[in-house]
Design an enzyme around this catalytic site. Structure first.
Site, PDB file in Angstrom:
ATOM      1  CG  ASP A  75     -17.083 -11.124 -50.277  1.00 41.04           C
ATOM      2  OD1 ASP A  75     -17.300 -10.424 -51.277  1.00 41.04           O
ATOM      3  OD2 ASP A  75     -17.538 -12.272 -50.134  1.00 41.04           O
ATOM      4  CB  CYS A 114     -17.610 -14.970 -52.788  1.00 43.34           C
ATOM      5  SG  CYS A 114     -19.134 -15.613 -53.527  1.00 43.34           S
TER       6      CYS A 114
END
Length: 154
Positions: free
Chosen positions: A59, A52
């Site tokens: 992620d 992120c």
């Protein structure tokens, strides 16, 4: 004897340093051995990771890349190295998914390409991102991506 058409490859067949960023990664290509025959090539990366850009949290996504080659094929080791270069790269899901699709289009000039980014939820909301270059060519079997959307406990 014909010239070695793979002489330009720098990563396949030897030790290769992992690129630090997607911009640093080198995507290599090889001539399509069947340039007159339309067909679909699929790469699946079920353990894609990035960060992120705000929080630095990891992620995770399941990527499916389908393309109908023109004159070029992507060399798979270079694609793997390119995809793993996102592990320390901060970008939103949309930027990663669409950016990968556009980079492949720029490098390969395929007849057609699509990428599905099926992102696992963080904060309770999964985000799926899809990019394609246009209508699929007629007469080419292009299977469904068949990656189920996230269902949680339901």
């Amino acid at each position: 004897m014909s010239e070695n058409i793979y002489a330009n490859l720098t990563q396949l067949g030897g030790a290769t340093v992992q690129p630090r960023t997607p911009e640093e990664a080198v995507l290599e290509r090889v001539p399509n051995p069947n340039p007159g025959d339309p067909y679909c090539v699929r790469f699946t990366a079920p353990e894609f990771t990035s960060l992120c850009p705000i929080t630095g949290q990891p992620d995770f996504a399941h990527l499916v890349i389908d393309y109908v080659p023109g004159d070029w094929l992507v060399e798979s080791k270079s694609l793997k190295l390119y995809l793993t270069s996102f592990r320390n790269h901060g970008a939103f899901h949309e930027a990663c998914t669409v950016g990968i699709g556009k980079r492949l289009v720029d490098e390969l000039a395929p007849v057609w390409l699509r990428i599905g980014g099926y992102w696992y939820p963080r904060g309770g909301i999964p985000i799926d991102v899809f990019f394609q270059t246009g209508e699929p060519p007629k007469g080419v079997w292009i299977p469904s991506q068949d990656v189920p959307t996230y269902r949680g406990r339901g």
